[in-house]
Design an enzyme around this catalytic site. Structure first.
Site, PDB file in Angstrom:
ATOM      1  N   ARG A 178      18.817  17.371  -1.871  1.00  0.00           N
ATOM      2  CA  ARG A 178      19.018  17.228  -2.809  1.00  0.00           C
ATOM      3  C   ARG A 178      20.940  17.815  -2.825  1.00  0.00           C
ATOM      4  O   ARG A 178      21.113  17.802  -4.298  1.00  0.00           O
ATOM      5  CB  ARG A 178      18.137  18.401  -3.322  1.00  0.00           C
ATOM      6  CG  ARG A 178      18.557  18.881  -5.513  1.00  0.00           C
ATOM      7  CD  ARG A 178      17.357  19.542  -5.418  1.00  0.00           C
ATOM      8  NE  ARG A 178      17.906  19.968  -6.930  1.00  0.00           N
ATOM      9  CZ  ARG A 178      16.963  20.678  -7.544  1.00  0.00           C
ATOM     10  NH1 ARG A 178      15.996  21.647  -6.997  1.00  0.00           N
ATOM     11  NH2 ARG A 178      17.776  21.033  -8.846  1.00  0.00           N
TER      12      ARG A 178
ATOM     13  N   ASP B 102      32.716  17.615  -3.574  1.00  0.00           N
ATOM     14  CA  ASP B 102      33.727  18.100  -3.401  1.00  0.00           C
ATOM     15  C   ASP B 102      33.317  19.463  -3.160  1.00  0.00           C
ATOM     16  O   ASP B 102      34.233  20.681  -3.615  1.00  0.00           O
ATOM     17  CB  ASP B 102      34.913  18.232  -4.549  1.00  0.00           C
ATOM     18  CG  ASP B 102      33.791  18.624  -5.913  1.00  0.00           C
ATOM     19  OD1 ASP B 102      33.235  19.243  -5.649  1.00  0.00           O
ATOM     20  OD2 ASP B 102      34.676  18.623  -7.009  1.00  0.00           O
TER      21      ASP B 102
ATOM     22  N   SER C  53      31.700  21.578  -4.939  1.00  0.00           N
ATOM     23  CA  SER C  53      31.975  22.562  -6.099  1.00  0.00           C
ATOM     24  C   SER C  53      30.440  22.949  -5.995  1.00  0.00           C
ATOM     25  O   SER C  53      30.994  24.551  -6.885  1.00  0.00           O
ATOM     26  CB  SER C  53      32.444  21.659  -7.336  1.00  0.00           C
ATOM     27  OG  SER C  53      31.730  20.196  -7.509  1.00  0.00           O
TER      28      SER C  53
ATOM     29  N   HIS D 287      12.569  10.969  -2.129  1.00  0.00           N
ATOM     30  CA  HIS D 287      12.135  11.416  -2.871  1.00  0.00           C
ATOM     31  C   HIS D 287      10.678  11.255  -2.376  1.00  0.00           C
ATOM     32  O   HIS D 287       9.370  11.643  -2.151  1.00  0.00           O
ATOM     33  CB  HIS D 287      11.296  10.927  -4.240  1.00  0.00           C
ATOM     34  CG  HIS D 287      12.510  11.472  -5.501  1.00  0.00           C
ATOM     35  ND1 HIS D 287      12.073  10.592  -6.199  1.00  0.00           N
ATOM     36  CD2 HIS D 287      13.507  12.034  -5.097  1.00  0.00           C
ATOM     37  CE1 HIS D 287      13.353  11.217  -7.068  1.00  0.00           C
ATOM     38  NE2 HIS D 287      14.033  11.503  -6.173  1.00  0.00           N
TER      39      HIS D 287
ATOM     40  N   SER E  23       4.068  18.977   3.577  1.00  0.00           N
ATOM     41  CA  SER E  23       4.398  20.041   4.646  1.00  0.00           C
ATOM     42  C   SER E  23       4.992  20.035   5.777  1.00  0.00           C
ATOM     43  O   SER E  23       5.795  20.736   6.267  1.00  0.00           O
ATOM     44  CB  SER E  23       3.807  21.132   4.321  1.00  0.00           C
ATOM     45  OG  SER E  23       2.437  20.746   6.067  1.00  0.00           O
TER      46      SER E  23
END
Length: 337
Positions: free
Chosen positions: A74, A86, A88, A200, A259
Site C-alpha cells: 500500500r 519519489d 514523498s 488485495h 492473518s
C-alpha cells in the site's frame, strides 16, 4: 493494498518479455528511465551489498509480523500514484504532508523503512535513496508472502517536498471505467490495473469503505446486489451500522489469506464467486477484458505471478527522479538541510 494497513539489462529482457500474454491490451512493458539500472548500487560500487541488507531486514520484520507485505504494498502504491515514485509519502515535513491526507488513513510500514535506512546509512552513508529502499523492500516482502521476486531497477532519487493536497487516490467505490482512466493517466493499462488490484489478495480494510455495499448501495437503501448472500451476512456481523464517533473495525480483504497474509490467486476466485469485499474489485466482472483476465488469473497462479511482476516493474518507473532531479535523504522522514 491494505487500508489499515489500503530493463537495460540483458539478463532481464527475456524475463520481462515473458511476463506478457496474448490477450487484448496485454501488459505492455515500457523502457525504463535511462538512469535506472539493475543492481545499480553494485555496479556503481556505491553500496555493493545494499539489496542484501534490505532483504535481511525485511525478513526480520516479516518473521515477526506478516502484515508487513500488505503495508509496504500500500505504501509503494500511494507513493507512486500521486507525484511519482519519489518517496514523498515518507516525509513528515511541511504543514500537511501526503501521509496526513484522508485517503492515507491507516498507512503502515514506516518503521520498517526507517530501520532499513538506518542500517544502510551505517554501512553506506548517503548512497541509497529512500525511494529505492521502498521498492526493494516491497519486492522482498511480496516474495516472502509467496509472490514473485521480480527485478527492481535502482538509482532513484528522493523528493524534498510532500503535500496532502496532491493526493488524488481513487475511492474504493469508483466505477470501473473511472478507475481505468485513472490508471491510464499513470501509464498503466487494463492488464496492469487488473493485476495490481490483485494485491488485495492480502491485507485489511476499514468497514467505512464497504458499509455502503452492505446497507445502502448507490443510495437504494439495499445491499449491493452483486455481493453473495454468504459474504453479505458475514460482513454485516463484522461491520454493523456505524454512527459518527463509533469505532471503525477492520476486515480482511481476502478471508482465505487472512492473518497468514498469503499471496495467492484466491482473490480472483472470490471475484468470480461474487465474494469480493471491495466494490471496485467486484466490478472487474463488469468489463469484457477485465473479466477475461480475472478468469485466467483465477485458473492458475503462474499467469498472475508473471503479470504482477510486470505491473510492479511498470508502476515503479512512473515519474522517478534521477541524476540531479532529487536527493538521497539521510533520514527518510526529512529532507536534507
Amino acid at each position: 493494498m491494505e487500508r489499515s494497513m489500503r530493463v537495460a539489462f540483458p539478463l532481464v529482457v527475456f524475463a520481462v518479455a515473458s511476463l506478457c500474454y496474448g490477450m487484448a491490451d496485454a501488459a505492455v512493458v515500457r523502457s525504463p528511465p535511462t538512469n535506472l539500472k539493475w543492481h545499480y548500487y553494485k555496479i556503481s560500487n556505491t553500496c555493493r551489498d545494499a539489496e542484501e541488507y534490505v532483504r535481511h531486514q525485511v525478513k526480520l520484520f516479516w518473521d515477526s509480523d506478516r502484515s508487513i507485505t500488505a503495508k509496504l504494498l500500500r505504501l509503494v502504491y500511494t507513493d507512486c500514484f500521486v507525484t511519482g515514485c519519489d518517496a514523498s509519502i515518507l516525509l513528515d515535513e511541511g504543514p500537511n504532508p501526503e501521509k496526513k491526507a484522508a485517503q492515507n488513513r491507516g498507512l503502515g510500514g514506516f518503521v520498517a523503512i526507517d530501520k532499513i535506512k538506518y542500517v544502510l546509512e551505517s554501512r553506506c552513508p548517503g548512497k541509497v535513496s529512500c525511494a529505492d529502499i521502498l521498492h526493494l523492500a516491497t519486492r522482498d516482502a511480496v516474495h516472502l508472502a509467496g509472490g514473485p521476486s521480480y527485478p527492481v531497477l535502482t538509482g532513484r532519487k528522493d523528493s524534498s517536498t510532500s503535500d496532502a493536497a496532491s493526493v488524488d487516490l481513487p475511492s474504493p467505490s469508483i466505477s470501473l471505467q473511472e478507475l481505468l482512466v485513472y490508471f491510464r493517466s499513470r501509464n498503466l493499462n487494463e492488464v496492469h490495473m487488473t493485476t495490481l488490484l490483485g494485491a488485495h489478495t492480502l491485507g485489511r480494510t476499514h468497514c467505512s469503505y464497504i458499509v455502503d455495499r452492505l446497507y445502502n448501495y448507490a443510495g437504494t437503501g439495499k445491499p449491493d446486489p452483486s455481493m453473495s448472500a454468504t459474504l453479505l451476512e458475514s460482513l454485516r456481523k463484522l461491520c454493523p451500522p456505524r454512527k459518527k464517533g463509533q469505532p471503525d473495525p477492520l476486515v480482511y480483504l481476502n478471508p482465505e489469506s487472512g492473518s497468514n497474509y498469503n499471496f495467492t490467486e484466491s482473490y480472483y476466485r472470490r471475484i468470480l464467486s461474487n465474494d469480493a469485499v471491495l466494490g471496485v474489485d467486484q466490478q472487474l466482472l463488469n468489463g469484457n477484458n477485465t473479466k477475461q483476465i480475472t478468469e485466467e488469473f483465477a485458473a492458475g497462479f503462474e499467469d498472475f505471478r508473471k503479470n504482477f511482476a510486470a505491473a510492479m516493474y511498470q508502476m515503479g518507473n512512473f515519474k522517478v527522479l534521477t541524476g540531479n532531479q532529487g536527493e538521497i535523504r539521510k533520514n527518510c522522514r526529512y529532507a536534507n538541510k
